[in-house]
Design a protein around this motif. Structure first.
Motif, short mmCIF file in Angstrom:
data_model
loop_
_atom_site.label_atom_id
_atom_site.label_comp_id
_atom_site.label_asym_id
_atom_site.label_seq_id
_atom_site.Cartn_x
_atom_site.Cartn_y
_atom_site.Cartn_z
N ASP A 12 0.84 -1.09 0.04
CA ASP A 12 0.10 0.00 -0.09
C ASP A 12 0.86 1.18 0.19
N THR A 13 2.05 1.26 0.61
CA THR A 13 2.98 2.31 0.98
C THR A 13 3.74 2.51 -0.47
N TYR A 14 4.44 1.51 -0.94
CA TYR A 14 5.48 1.55 -1.93
C TYR A 14 4.98 0.83 -3.27
N ASP A 15 3.94 0.17 -3.38
CA ASP A 15 3.52 -0.47 -4.43
C ASP A 15 4.04 -1.98 -4.71
N ARG A 16 5.02 -2.26 -3.85
CA ARG A 16 5.56 -3.49 -4.22
C ARG A 16 6.58 -4.07 -2.78
N VAL A 17 7.13 -5.19 -3.12
CA VAL A 17 8.05 -5.55 -2.12
C VAL A 17 9.02 -6.36 -3.03
N ASP A 18 10.46 -5.97 -2.52
CA ASP A 18 11.63 -6.69 -3.28
C ASP A 18 12.36 -7.49 -2.33
N ILE A 19 12.35 -7.32 -1.02
CA ILE A 19 13.48 -8.02 0.03
C ILE A 19 12.58 -8.19 1.22
N ALA A 20 12.73 -9.42 1.70
CA ALA A 20 11.99 -9.48 3.25
C ALA A 20 13.09 -10.05 3.88
N VAL A 21 13.43 -9.36 5.04
CA VAL A 21 14.36 -9.80 5.82
C VAL A 21 13.69 -10.11 7.47
N ASN A 22 13.64 -11.38 8.00
CA ASN A 22 12.96 -11.58 9.11
C ASN A 22 14.03 -11.69 10.34
N THR A 23 14.37 -10.98 11.01
CA THR A 23 15.40 -10.88 12.04
C THR A 23 14.53 -11.43 13.50
N THR A 24 13.40 -11.63 13.55
CA THR A 24 12.55 -11.70 14.94
C THR A 24 12.92 -13.17 15.37
N GLY A 25 12.84 -13.30 16.87
CA GLY A 25 13.05 -14.45 17.42
C GLY A 25 12.84 -14.33 18.80
N MET A 26 13.00 -15.11 19.73
CA MET A 26 12.77 -15.23 21.16
C MET A 26 13.83 -16.18 21.75
N VAL A 27 14.58 -15.99 22.79
CA VAL A 27 15.50 -16.81 23.25
C VAL A 27 15.17 -17.14 24.57
N LEU A 28 15.36 -18.47 25.08
CA LEU A 28 14.93 -19.04 26.33
C LEU A 28 16.01 -20.13 26.68
N ARG A 29 16.75 -20.05 27.87
CA ARG A 29 17.52 -20.97 28.23
C ARG A 29 17.23 -21.37 29.51
N LYS A 30 16.59 -22.64 29.50
CA LYS A 30 15.99 -23.46 30.56
C LYS A 30 16.06 -25.01 30.41
N PRO A 31 16.43 -25.59 31.44
CA PRO A 31 16.44 -27.09 31.15
C PRO A 31 15.28 -27.70 30.97
N ILE A 32 15.24 -28.60 29.85
CA ILE A 32 13.88 -29.43 29.43
C ILE A 32 13.07 -29.85 30.61
N LEU A 33 13.66 -30.50 31.89
CA LEU A 33 12.80 -30.85 32.74
C LEU A 33 12.14 -29.61 33.62
N GLU A 34 12.52 -28.40 33.45
CA GLU A 34 11.87 -27.29 33.87
C GLU A 34 11.03 -26.41 32.90
N THR A 35 11.03 -26.75 31.75
CA THR A 35 10.27 -26.13 30.68
C THR A 35 8.77 -26.35 30.59
N THR A 36 8.01 -25.33 30.63
CA THR A 36 6.47 -25.41 30.75
C THR A 36 5.96 -25.73 29.09
N GLU A 37 4.77 -26.07 29.23
CA GLU A 37 3.91 -26.27 27.91
C GLU A 37 3.80 -24.82 27.13
N GLU A 38 3.50 -23.96 28.14
CA GLU A 38 3.22 -22.57 27.79
C GLU A 38 4.67 -21.75 27.10
N GLU A 39 5.74 -22.40 27.75
CA GLU A 39 7.07 -21.87 27.21
C GLU A 39 7.37 -22.29 25.84
N TYR A 40 7.05 -23.57 25.83
CA TYR A 40 7.31 -24.26 24.66
C TYR A 40 6.61 -23.70 23.33
#
Length: 249
Positions: free
Chosen positions: A82-110
């Motif tokens: 809508d703004t520029y009439d086209r798209v040429d390049i798409a870069v996705n830098t999103t992400g989320m980091v979690l450091r947690k032992p498997i035995l402590e990871t909840t279903e919600e976190e997974y």
């Protein structure tokens, strides 16, 4: 050979408001690209990045969205067109980091980790494949833990692991339109997202695993992303590991 410049290339940057995404947004804009700066919650950072681009003579628009929602992914690309009439390049830098032992990871976190790192990445690639012009570029951010392993990062590395498969499949499916699809997988990056997960001792350990005893810097990753968006048009279906030789034991 495909066009090797960023001049007037409309670029959607997922997570484009700060850290690596912010630097991608500003660097591409300096080279003449028109930027769509996506953000989830950091609106002030997004506006600062967009304003810096405009003050430097570039063009930028911001878009809020939760990329785990397919409707928000579509709205992101709608805004670009809508703004520029086209798209040429798409870069996705999103992400989320979690450091947690498997035995402590909840279903919600997974569910949250796989939503951000796998689902959002999948539908970003899907929508980019629908919307990009021929000869477009799709670049996703992975992790060097795709090629190494350590304790504690099961849901982070596991959530990022499907990116390699998404990338290879999309590279084949989009090849007829000369759209390249790649993943960039840095080592642990020196950003605010990394440090809350680690003790000072483990930070030093991670530094010791790379050349120069340092974490990956975002300034060293942006040129790789830019290369894939320009001269690196022949790369597709690949995962690149710019990590200074980072390994884990």
């Amino acid at each position: 050979m495909a066009d090797s410049t960023l001049r007037d290339k409309v670029t959607v940057v997922g997570g484009g408001e700060r850290n690596l995404g912010g630097l991608v947004s500003r660097t591409f804009a300096e080279a003449g690209a028109k930027i769509v700066v996506h953000f989830h919650t950091a609106e002030q950072d997004a506006e600062r990045t967009a304003e810096a681009i405009r003050e430097a003579g570039g063009q930028a628009v911001t878009v809020q969205g939760d990329l785990t929602r397919v409707a928000d992914v579509r709205r992101l690309f709608d805004t670009a067109i809508d703004t520029y009439d086209r798209v040429d390049i798409a870069v996705n830098t999103t992400g989320m980091v979690l450091r947690k032992p498997i035995l402590e990871t909840t279903e919600e976190e997974y569910d949250r980790m796989f939503g951000v790192n796998a689902k959002a990445a999948y539908f970003f690639i899907q929508e980019a494949g629908r919307r990009l012009n021929d000869h477009g570029r799709i670049i996703s951010l992975g992790t060097s833990l795709l090629a190494a392993f350590t304790d504690g990062y099961s849901t982070y590395a596991g959530g990022k692991a499907p990116l390699e498969h998404f990338t290879r499949a999309a590279a084949k499916e989009f090849a007829g339109r000369r759209i390249s699809v790649n993943t960039v997988a840095p080592g642990p990056m020196d950003t605010p997202f990394f440090y809350p997960q680690e003790t000072p001792e483990r930070v030093e350990f991670h530094k010791s695993q790379a050349m120069g005893d340092q974490l990956t810097r975002i300034e060293d990753i942006v040129p790789v992303i830019r290369f894939l968006a320009t001269e690196g048009w022949w790369f597709t279906g690949q995962t690149l590991f710019p990590n200074g030789g980072y390994t884990t034991r």
